[in-house]
Scaffold this active site. Structure first.
Site, short mmCIF file in Angstrom:
data_model
loop_
_atom_site.label_atom_id
_atom_site.label_comp_id
_atom_site.label_asym_id
_atom_site.label_seq_id
_atom_site.Cartn_x
_atom_site.Cartn_y
_atom_site.Cartn_z
N HIS A 62 0.84 -1.21 0.00
CA HIS A 62 0.00 0.00 0.00
C HIS A 62 0.87 1.25 0.00
O HIS A 62 2.05 1.19 0.33
CB HIS A 62 -0.98 0.01 1.18
N HIS A 64 0.97 5.55 1.02
CA HIS A 64 0.44 6.71 1.73
C HIS A 64 0.83 7.97 0.95
O HIS A 64 1.99 8.12 0.57
CB HIS A 64 1.04 6.83 3.13
N TYR A 128 -12.76 27.91 18.62
CA TYR A 128 -12.48 29.14 17.88
C TYR A 128 -13.78 29.78 17.39
O TYR A 128 -13.99 30.98 17.53
CB TYR A 128 -11.56 28.84 16.69
N GLN A 132 -15.82 33.64 18.59
CA GLN A 132 -15.92 34.74 17.64
C GLN A 132 -16.96 35.75 18.12
O GLN A 132 -17.99 35.38 18.66
CB GLN A 132 -16.32 34.23 16.25
#
Length: 149
Positions: A62, A64, A128, A132
């Protein structure tokens, strides 16, 4: 990874994907020579398409990829492009692979994909968003798992 945003006329993006492509039948066909060929093929893909290979690694069965691309290319388009070109070229440049993999495909039909975030995981991004506009009250109107049918 550095801050490598892609700037276009009306957007700035940092879209990075971790993709894993298993070999058909999980056959062990990659070695040092075919791995170098794969690297060369991927560099050519980068020159022709808006697909940047940040990192490529493999085991014999395989591969990546850490890939950066633009929003106009869907994940499916990226996967299709990389699989088709690398498969065709590996078969062409390494005919010995065809002796181990029959049926004309080097990759399985499936793949693994994950997005990579430079600026934080899901919890950091959620925090986050919640922070706001502190002068206004943040109201969460929905939270839950995305369900695709």
């Amino acid at each position: 990874m550095e801050d490598e945003h892609i700037f276009k006329s009306h957007n700035k993006t940092l879209l990075v994907y971790h993709l894993v492509f298993p070999m058909k039948y999980r056959r062990k066909v990659l070695n040092e020579v075919s791995g170098e060929t794969l690297k060369f093929i991927c560099k050519e893909i980068s020159e022709r398409y808006e697909i940047e290979f940040i990192e490529i690694g493999y085991e014999s069965d395989h591969v990546h990829f850490l890939i950066q691309s633009v929003p106009s290319l869907s994940l499916s388009q990226i996967v299709r492009t990389v699989k088709s070109i690398t498969g065709r070229e590996l078969f062409r440049l390494h005919p010995e692979i065809k002796q181990v993999l029959w049926g004309g495909n080097i990759w399985t039909s499936g793949f693994y994909a994950n997005t990579v975030g430079q600026y934080g995981n899901k919890e950091v991004i959620q925090k986050y968003i919640e922070n706001q506009g502190k002068e206004k009250q943040y109201t969460k109107i929905y939270t839950g798992q995305l369900r695709l049918f």
